[in-house]
Each structure stands twice: as structure tokens, then as C-alpha cells.
Design a protein around this motif. Structure first.
Motif, PDB file in Angstrom:
ATOM      1  N   LYS A  46       0.829  -1.206   0.000  1.00  0.00           N
ATOM      2  CA  LYS A  46       0.000   0.000   0.000  1.00  0.00           C
ATOM      3  C   LYS A  46       0.868   1.262   0.000  1.00  0.00           C
ATOM      4  O   LYS A  46       0.622   2.204  -0.760  1.00  0.00           O
ATOM      5  N   GLN A  47       1.902   1.282   0.818  1.00  0.00           N
ATOM      6  CA  GLN A  47       2.767   2.454   0.898  1.00  0.00           C
ATOM      7  C   GLN A  47       3.553   2.649  -0.396  1.00  0.00           C
ATOM      8  O   GLN A  47       3.756   3.781  -0.834  1.00  0.00           O
ATOM      9  N   ALA A  48       3.987   1.557  -1.022  1.00  0.00           N
ATOM     10  CA  ALA A  48       4.698   1.665  -2.296  1.00  0.00           C
ATOM     11  C   ALA A  48       3.785   2.248  -3.366  1.00  0.00           C
ATOM     12  O   ALA A  48       4.208   3.087  -4.174  1.00  0.00           O
ATOM     13  N   CYS A  49       2.540   1.839  -3.368  1.00  0.00           N
ATOM     14  CA  CYS A  49       1.574   2.385  -4.324  1.00  0.00           C
ATOM     15  C   CYS A  49       1.338   3.870  -4.068  1.00  0.00           C
ATOM     16  O   CYS A  49       1.208   4.655  -5.018  1.00  0.00           O
ATOM     17  N   GLU A  50       1.318   4.265  -2.803  1.00  0.00           N
ATOM     18  CA  GLU A  50       1.130   5.675  -2.473  1.00  0.00           C
ATOM     19  C   GLU A  50       2.289   6.526  -2.983  1.00  0.00           C
ATOM     20  O   GLU A  50       2.089   7.651  -3.444  1.00  0.00           O
ATOM     21  N   ILE A  51       3.511   5.980  -2.929  1.00  0.00           N
ATOM     22  CA  ILE A  51       4.662   6.707  -3.474  1.00  0.00           C
ATOM     23  C   ILE A  51       4.489   6.881  -4.977  1.00  0.00           C
ATOM     24  O   ILE A  51       4.701   7.969  -5.512  1.00  0.00           O
ATOM     25  N   GLN A  52       4.096   5.834  -5.652  1.00  0.00           N
ATOM     26  CA  GLN A  52       3.895   5.925  -7.104  1.00  0.00           C
ATOM     27  C   GLN A  52       2.845   6.974  -7.445  1.00  0.00           C
ATOM     28  O   GLN A  52       3.039   7.788  -8.352  1.00  0.00           O
ATOM     29  N   LYS A  53       1.742   6.944  -6.710  1.00  0.00           N
ATOM     30  CA  LYS A  53       0.681   7.933  -6.971  1.00  0.00           C
ATOM     31  C   LYS A  53       1.176   9.346  -6.727  1.00  0.00           C
ATOM     32  O   LYS A  53       0.906  10.252  -7.511  1.00  0.00           O
ATOM     33  N   CYS A  54       1.901   9.542  -5.638  1.00  0.00           N
ATOM     34  CA  CYS A  54       2.410  10.863  -5.298  1.00  0.00           C
ATOM     35  C   CYS A  54       3.378  11.362  -6.366  1.00  0.00           C
ATOM     36  O   CYS A  54       3.286  12.516  -6.813  1.00  0.00           O
ATOM     37  N   LEU A  55       4.302  10.513  -6.777  1.00  0.00           N
ATOM     38  CA  LEU A  55       5.272  10.914  -7.796  1.00  0.00           C
ATOM     39  C   LEU A  55       4.580  11.279  -9.108  1.00  0.00           C
ATOM     40  O   LEU A  55       4.907  12.285  -9.733  1.00  0.00           O
ATOM     41  N   GLU A  62      10.540  14.461  -6.289  1.00  0.00           N
ATOM     42  CA  GLU A  62      10.697  13.672  -5.068  1.00  0.00           C
ATOM     43  C   GLU A  62      10.435  14.474  -3.801  1.00  0.00           C
ATOM     44  O   GLU A  62       9.887  13.956  -2.832  1.00  0.00           O
ATOM     45  N   SER A  63      10.810  15.737  -3.802  1.00  0.00           N
ATOM     46  CA  SER A  63      10.660  16.567  -2.604  1.00  0.00           C
ATOM     47  C   SER A  63       9.203  16.720  -2.183  1.00  0.00           C
ATOM     48  O   SER A  63       8.921  16.942  -1.012  1.00  0.00           O
ATOM     49  N   LYS A  64       8.287  16.561  -3.104  1.00  0.00           N
ATOM     50  CA  LYS A  64       6.859  16.695  -2.780  1.00  0.00           C
ATOM     51  C   LYS A  64       6.286  15.421  -2.165  1.00  0.00           C
ATOM     52  O   LYS A  64       5.139  15.415  -1.728  1.00  0.00           O
ATOM     53  N   CYS A  65       7.074  14.358  -2.135  1.00  0.00           N
ATOM     54  CA  CYS A  65       6.568  13.063  -1.669  1.00  0.00           C
ATOM     55  C   CYS A  65       7.280  12.558  -0.413  1.00  0.00           C
ATOM     56  O   CYS A  65       7.202  11.376  -0.085  1.00  0.00           O
ATOM     57  N   GLU A  66       7.965  13.431   0.296  1.00  0.00           N
ATOM     58  CA  GLU A  66       8.729  13.018   1.477  1.00  0.00           C
ATOM     59  C   GLU A  66       7.859  12.315   2.526  1.00  0.00           C
ATOM     60  O   GLU A  66       8.294  11.338   3.135  1.00  0.00           O
ATOM     61  N   ALA A  67       6.648  12.790   2.727  1.00  0.00           N
ATOM     62  CA  ALA A  67       5.782  12.187   3.760  1.00  0.00           C
ATOM     63  C   ALA A  67       5.438  10.742   3.419  1.00  0.00           C
ATOM     64  O   ALA A  67       5.497   9.865   4.288  1.00  0.00           O
ATOM     65  N   VAL A  68       5.103  10.468   2.165  1.00  0.00           N
ATOM     66  CA  VAL A  68       4.746   9.094   1.796  1.00  0.00           C
ATOM     67  C   VAL A  68       5.983   8.193   1.769  1.00  0.00           C
ATOM     68  O   VAL A  68       5.887   6.999   2.054  1.00  0.00           O
ATOM     69  N   ILE A  69       7.137   8.765   1.462  1.00  0.00           N
ATOM     70  CA  ILE A  69       8.385   8.000   1.506  1.00  0.00           C
ATOM     71  C   ILE A  69       8.667   7.578   2.949  1.00  0.00           C
ATOM     72  O   ILE A  69       9.034   6.428   3.211  1.00  0.00           O
ATOM     73  N   GLN A  70       8.471   8.494   3.880  1.00  0.00           N
ATOM     74  CA  GLN A  70       8.682   8.162   5.292  1.00  0.00           C
ATOM     75  C   GLN A  70       7.698   7.093   5.764  1.00  0.00           C
ATOM     76  O   GLN A  70       8.050   6.242   6.590  1.00  0.00           O
ATOM     77  N   GLU A  71       6.473   7.116   5.241  1.00  0.00           N
ATOM     78  CA  GLU A  71       5.492   6.079   5.592  1.00  0.00           C
ATOM     79  C   GLU A  71       5.984   4.702   5.146  1.00  0.00           C
ATOM     80  O   GLU A  71       5.857   3.730   5.881  1.00  0.00           O
ATOM     81  N   ARG A  73       9.151   3.858   4.666  1.00  0.00           N
ATOM     82  CA  ARG A  73      10.289   3.518   5.537  1.00  0.00           C
ATOM     83  C   ARG A  73       9.803   2.992   6.895  1.00  0.00           C
ATOM     84  O   ARG A  73      10.356   2.026   7.421  1.00  0.00           O
ATOM     85  N   ARG A  74       8.772   3.627   7.454  1.00  0.00           N
ATOM     86  CA  ARG A  74       8.222   3.156   8.739  1.00  0.00           C
ATOM     87  C   ARG A  74       7.652   1.747   8.597  1.00  0.00           C
ATOM     88  O   ARG A  74       7.836   0.899   9.466  1.00  0.00           O
ATOM     89  N   CYS A  75       6.957   1.511   7.495  1.00  0.00           N
ATOM     90  CA  CYS A  75       6.407   0.174   7.258  1.00  0.00           C
ATOM     91  C   CYS A  75       7.539  -0.842   7.155  1.00  0.00           C
ATOM     92  O   CYS A  75       7.499  -1.894   7.787  1.00  0.00           O
ATOM     93  N   CYS A  76       8.550  -0.514   6.359  1.00  0.00           N
ATOM     94  CA  CYS A  76       9.682  -1.435   6.167  1.00  0.00           C
ATOM     95  C   CYS A  76      10.385  -1.750   7.483  1.00  0.00           C
ATOM     96  O   CYS A  76      10.829  -2.886   7.696  1.00  0.00           O
ATOM     97  N   ALA A  77      10.490  -0.771   8.356  1.00  0.00           N
ATOM     98  CA  ALA A  77      11.173  -0.959   9.638  1.00  0.00           C
ATOM     99  C   ALA A  77      10.434  -1.944  10.547  1.00  0.00           C
ATOM    100  O   ALA A  77      11.037  -2.508  11.464  1.00  0.00           O
TER     101      ALA A  77
END
Length: 105
Positions: A46-55, A62-71, A73-77
């Protein structure tokens, strides 16, 4: 250091190193692909799809998608290494960062 596009591409690309058969599955509402073992749903899809949508929505700035990228990363952790195919690019990036850090010490 790799760009976000490189990492996302790695995260979503099927590599020959995977031993289990994978199938392609499209993220809902856009053209991005997530690759996953169908016997076990990828927990961070789900988070990977959100990054794709944001991009896509932000002309790949990329700078406009920092929040979804962090999401993502949190999921991966939350999962052990290798559990999420979409996290593999971040895992590789972290390994390379550790190697550089060790080499500089």
C-alpha cells in the motif's frame, strides 16, 4: 547515493535473485507495478503504491513526496529484512550506507 526513483524502481522490479515465483500486480488507480509472491501479501504494498501515486501527481518531484516516503520507511522498519519485496531497495541502500560508514572508520 541513489535517487528515490532508483530506489522505487528497485523496490518494484522483479529480480532474478528471487527464488519464489512472483506475479505482477498493479497498484489500484494507476499504472505502477508491485511484484509480490502471491502466497504471501507484501505488507508494504500500500505504501509503495502511495509513493507511485504521489510521484505521478507531482511530476516526479521527489521533494513533494517526502511524507509518503517516510510512511514506506516506517512500514519497512516493522518487518524483518527480506519480508517485503518493496522494501528491498531501502534495505540495499542501508547496507551500502553501513559499508561506507565502516570503511570511513
Amino acid at each position: 547515493m541513489e535517487s528515490l526513483m532508483d530506489i522505487v524502481g528497485q523496490n518494484l522490479r522483479l529480480t532474478s535473485s528471487h527464488k519464489k515465483p512472483h506475479l505482477q500486480k498493479r497498484c489500484p488507480d494507476h499504472q505502477g507495478l508491485v511484484l509480490m509472491d502471491m502466497s504471501q501479501k507484501d505488507p508494504c504494498q500500500k505504501q509503495a503504491c502511495e509513493i507511485q501515486k504521489c510521484l505521478q501527481a507531482n511530476n516526479y518531484m521527489e521533494s513533494k513526496c517526502e511524507a509518503v516516503i517516510q510512511e514506506l520507511r516506517r512500514c519497512c522498519a516493522q518487518y524483518p529484512k527480506g519480508r517485503s519485496v518493496v522494501c528491498s531497495g531501502f534495505e540495499k541502500e542501508d547496507e551500502e550506507r553501513q559499508k561506507l560508514k565502516s570503511a570511513s572508520q
